[in-house]
Design an enzyme around this catalytic site. Structure first.
Site, PDB file in Angstrom:
ATOM      1  N   LYS A 288       0.845  -1.200   0.000  1.00  0.00           N
ATOM      2  CA  LYS A 288       0.000   0.000   0.000  1.00  0.00           C
ATOM      3  C   LYS A 288       0.878   1.248   0.000  1.00  0.00           C
ATOM      4  O   LYS A 288       1.909   1.278   0.679  1.00  0.00           O
ATOM      5  CB  LYS A 288      -0.906  -0.027   1.233  1.00  0.00           C
ATOM      6  CG  LYS A 288      -1.941   1.084   1.311  1.00  0.00           C
ATOM      7  CD  LYS A 288      -2.805   0.905   2.570  1.00  0.00           C
ATOM      8  CE  LYS A 288      -3.883   1.958   2.695  1.00  0.00           C
ATOM      9  NZ  LYS A 288      -4.713   1.742   3.908  1.00  0.00           N
TER      10      LYS A 288
ATOM     11  N   SER B 249      -9.735   1.592   3.243  1.00  0.00           N
ATOM     12  CA  SER B 249      -8.932   2.431   2.387  1.00  0.00           C
ATOM     13  C   SER B 249      -7.931   1.660   1.526  1.00  0.00           C
ATOM     14  O   SER B 249      -7.462   2.183   0.519  1.00  0.00           O
ATOM     15  CB  SER B 249      -8.155   3.440   3.237  1.00  0.00           C
ATOM     16  OG  SER B 249      -7.230   2.777   4.073  1.00  0.00           O
TER      17      SER B 249
ATOM     18  N   SER C  12      -9.732  -0.933   7.229  1.00  0.00           N
ATOM     19  CA  SER C  12      -9.169  -0.676   5.905  1.00  0.00           C
ATOM     20  C   SER C  12      -8.474  -1.855   5.246  1.00  0.00           C
ATOM     21  O   SER C  12      -8.108  -1.770   4.074  1.00  0.00           O
ATOM     22  CB  SER C  12      -8.192   0.502   5.967  1.00  0.00           C
ATOM     23  OG  SER C  12      -8.894   1.718   6.023  1.00  0.00           O
TER      24      SER C  12
END
Lengths: 100, 489
Positions: free
Chosen positions: B79, B154, B178
Site C-alpha cells: 500500500k 482504504s 481498511s
C-alpha cells in the site's frame, strides 16, 4: 450539549488547524461537521462515571533503551525532499517568520 | 493451473524446486498488472526494473545453493502509505506526490529478507482516510468483480490487485477496517493483526493508537505465511509487543471441534443487507457443521463504536497530519511566497490535502479544542474502555467473535461521497477491533444476488491470530468461496 456549528466556528477551527479554507469549503464543512457531531453526541448519554480513559491498548510498552548514540539519517538525505533547502548549510529554508 | 492462479506458497515451492524462475514469475505478474491496471487503477506505481532485479537475485541464490526465504520469489504489492526506500510514497495525496522516502519501513525490510519481490505501490484513500478508495488524489480504484463498484477502502488497491491476480499477496493498513472491508468487497482474505504485533516504522501515521499493518491473500494459508514474515517486536516502533511469534502456518490444523464462536445477534440485526445476513448465517452453519459451537454473546457498547472511532481517529489524525506543512518534504504552495510562514502553511495544506482529509483534520481539531475536549474526546476514550470490557467479557466464554465484515455488498462509485456520515456508517462492524486492539480476519463467504462478493469477520483475543487463522482455514476447507475469481476482467 446541542451542537450548533457556525461559519465562525469553522473559521476558528481552520485557523487552529493551519488550513486556509475557501468560502465554499467553509459552507460545506459547517453543514457536514454539524451532521457528524450531532450523530457523535450520542456518546454523551452513556454513563462513564469512574471509567478510566483508554488512550492506547498496549499491555506492556517498551519505552526505554540505553542512552547510546546510534546512526541516524544523514542530513543530506533528511533534506533531500524539502521544497526549499540550503544543502550547503544543511538547513530547510522557509518564508520570513517575523514581520511577515 | 496457471502461475497467476498460484498462491504464494505454491509459487515459492515451484521456484525453490527450480521448476520456474523467479524472473519468469515476476514477468508474468508484471504483464498481468500491465493488462488490467488501466481498468482498475489499483497501482500508483509499478517498478518493473527493481522487481526484476530482486527476482534475478533470488534466481542467482537458488543456483548457488544459498538458503531461500519463506517468500522467495513471491511478488507482493505494498500500500502506498508505507515507505520503500527510493520509491515514491504518496499516500494517494497531492501533498506527497513527489516524496521519495530515504528509508525502508520495517515490514519492507522483513518482506525482502524473506525473499518477497515488491512489484509496486497500491492506490488507496488519501492518507488511508475512507471506506471506498474514492478519496485518492489519483482517481478511484475499481472493483475487479464489477467495475462500476468501489473495491472498499482504504486499502482498495491492494485488495483489488490480489482479487485480479496482479499479485498473490499484498499489504494494507487497517485503522478502522481498511484491510478487512476491502477484502470482503473484493472476495479475498484480509487480516488485521493485534495492535503491537507488526511494526509500523515507515508507515505514514493516520491514528497511532489504531493503525496496524496486515496481509491480503487469496487463502488463509498465504495470510499466515505473510504474517509470520511480518510479525515481531521492532526497536524502531515502541508500540510493538514483546510477544512470542508462533509459527502461524502450524496453526492450520483444519480442526474446529470444540471451538466456541460468539455471535452478537443483537448487534448484527440492524441495517444489515438481506444477502449479507444470509451469507453470514450460512457461514455460521458451515462452522457449526464442522464441529464448532455457536454461543450468543452480548456487546452492549458495540453500537457506539462508530462515533467513538470517528472522534478518536480524527483527533489523532489532526495531530499526526500537522507535519505536512510544506517545510520538510512534500508540496509547498507557490502562492504564499511573499506572505510569510503562516500563510505558506495554511495555503500549502489547503491546496495539498483533499476534501476528506481536511474534513477529518477539522473534526479532530474541533474535538480536541478547549470546551469540547471533555464532552467528545475524553468521553470517547472512556466509552472505548467500556467497549474493551465488553470484549473481555465475551472472550471469557468464546474463542472468537463472528460478525459480517460490512453491512452491505460493495456500493457503486459516487454513491456515498456526497454524505460523509453515510460513508462512516459502512465501518460499523470493523472499527471495534481497532478500538479494542484485537486481531480480525475477513473471509469470503458468498455473493449477493448481483454477484458481488460478501465477507464475514472473525475477531480474536489479543495476540491470538493463530485461532483466527485456524478457524478461517477450517472454514475454507468446507467451502469453495476462496477459489472463485472475477470474470469481468
Amino acid at each position: 450539549m446541542p451542537t450548533a456549528l457556525t461559519i465562525a466556528d469553522v473559521e476558528r477551527i481552520a485557523a487552529l488547524a493551519q488550513l486556509e479554507l475557501t468560502d465554499e469549503e467553509k459552507l460545506l464543512f459547517t453543514k457536514q461537521l454539524a451532521d457528524i457531531l450531532a450523530y457523535a453526541e450520542q456518546v454523551q448519554a452513556i454513563d462513564t462515571s469512574g471509567v478510566p480513559a483508554t488512550a492506547h491498548v498496549n499491555a506492556a510498552q517498551r519505552t526505554e533503551r540505553e542512552d547510546e548514540p546510534r546512526q541516524s539519517l544523514p542530513v543530506e538525505d533528511a533534506i533531500a525532499n524539502a521544497p526549499d533547502a540550503a544543502p550547503e548549510a544543511g538547513l530547510f529554508r522557509v518564508p520570513r517568520v517575523i514581520g511577515g | 493451473m496457471t502461475l497467476l492462479d498460484g498462491t504464494a506458497r505454491t509459487i515459492r515451492d515451484e521456484i525453490a524446486a527450480g521448476r520456474v524462475s523467479a524472473t519468469d514469475v515476476c514477468r508474468v505478474f508484471l504483464d498481468r498488472i500491465g493488462a488490467v491496471n488501466p481498468a482498475l487503477n489499483a497501482f500508483n506505481l509499478v517498478d518493473a526494473d527493481r522487481a526484476l532485479g530482486r527476482a534475478h537475485d533470488i534466481d542467482r541464490r537458488r543456483r548457488s545453493g544459498d538458503p531461500l526465504g519463506p517468500l522467495a520469489g513471491v511478488p507482493i504489492a505494498v500500500k502506498d502509505n508505507m515507505n520503500v526506500r527510493g520509491l515514491r510514497t504518496t499516500a494517494s495525496s497531492r501533498i506527497l506526490e513527489r516524496f521519495v522516502p530515504p528509508y525502508d519501513a520495517t515490514i519492507v525490510t522483513r518482506l525482502e529478507e524473506a525473499g518477497a519481490v515488491i512489484v509496486g505501490k497500491t492506490n488507496c484513500d488519501e492518507f488511508a482516510m475512507g471506506s471506498s478508495s474514492e478519496s485518492s488524489a489519483f482517481g478511484p480504484v475499481r472493483n475487479p468483480w464489477a467495475l462500476d463498484r468501489i473495491p472498499g477502502g482504504s486499502s482498495g488497491g491492494s485488495a483489488a490487485a490480489v482479487a485480479a491476480r496482479c499479485v498473490p499477496v499484498a499489504l494494507g493498513s487497517d485503522t478502522g477496517g481498511s484491510i478487512r472491508q476491502p477484502a470482503a468487497f473484493c472476495g479475498v482474505v484480509g487480516l488485521k493483526p493485534t495492535y503491537g504485533r507488526v511494526s509500523r516504522y515507515g508507515l505514514l501515521a493516520f491514528a497511532s493508537s489504531l493503525d496496524q499493518i496486515g496481509p491480503f491473500a487469496r487463502n488463509v494459508a498465504d495470510a499466515a505465511l505473510v504474517l509470520s514474515a511480518l510479525a515481531g517486536a521492532d526497536p524502531r516502533d515502541a508500540t510493538t509487543a514483546d510477544e512470542r511469534v508462533p509459527d502461524f502456518t502450524a496453526s492450520l490444523t483444519g480442526d474446529v471441534k470444540g471451538v466456541r464462536i460468539g455471535v452478537p445477534r443483537a448487534f448484527v440485526t440492524e441495517g444489515v443487507d438481506d444477502d449479507v445476513r444470509h451469507a453470514f448465517d450460512r457461514a455460521l452453519d458451515a462452522l457449526r457443521d464442522a464441529g464448532a459451537t455457536l454461543v450468543d454473546v452480548d456487546l452492549p457498547h458495540a453500537k457506539y463504536a462508530i462515533p467513538v472511532y470517528y472522534l478518536i481517529a480524527t483527533a489523532e489524525a489532526s495531530s499526526n497530519l500537522a507535519r505536512y506543512d510544506g517545510v520538510k518534504y512534500g508540496y509547498r504552495s507557490p502562492a504564499a511566497k511573499d506572505e510569510g510562514l503562516k500563510a505558506m502553511y495554511s495555503r500549502t495544506r489547503d491546496e495539498g490535502f483533499g476534501p476528506e482529509v481536511k474534513r477529518r483534520i477539522m473534526l479532530g481539531t474541533y474535538v480536541l479544542s478547549a470546551g469540547y475536549y471533555d464532552a467528545f474526546y475524553l468521553k470517547a476514550q472512556q466509552v472505548r474502555t467500556l467497549l474493551r470490557r465488553d470484549y473481555d467479557q465475551a472472550f471469557k466464554r468464546v474463542d472468537v467473535v463472528a460478525m459480517p465484515t460490512s453491512p452491505t455488498p460493495p456500493f457503486t462509485l459516487g454513491e456515498k461521497t456526497g454524505d460523509p456520515l453515510q460513508m462512516y456508517l459502512a465501518d460499523v462492524f470493523t472499527v471495534s477491533a481497532n478500538l479494542a486492539g484485537l486481531p480480525g480476519i475477513s473471509l469470503p463467504c458468498g455473493f449477493s444476488q448481483d454477484g458481488l462478493p460478501i465477507g464475514f469477520q472473525l475477531m480474536g483475543r489479543m495476540f491470538d491470530e493463530a485461532m483466527l487463522l485456524r478457524v478461517g482455514d477450517a472454514y475454507e476447507r468446507v467451502t469453495e468461496w476462496s477459489t472463485k475469481a472475477p470474470s469481468s476482467i
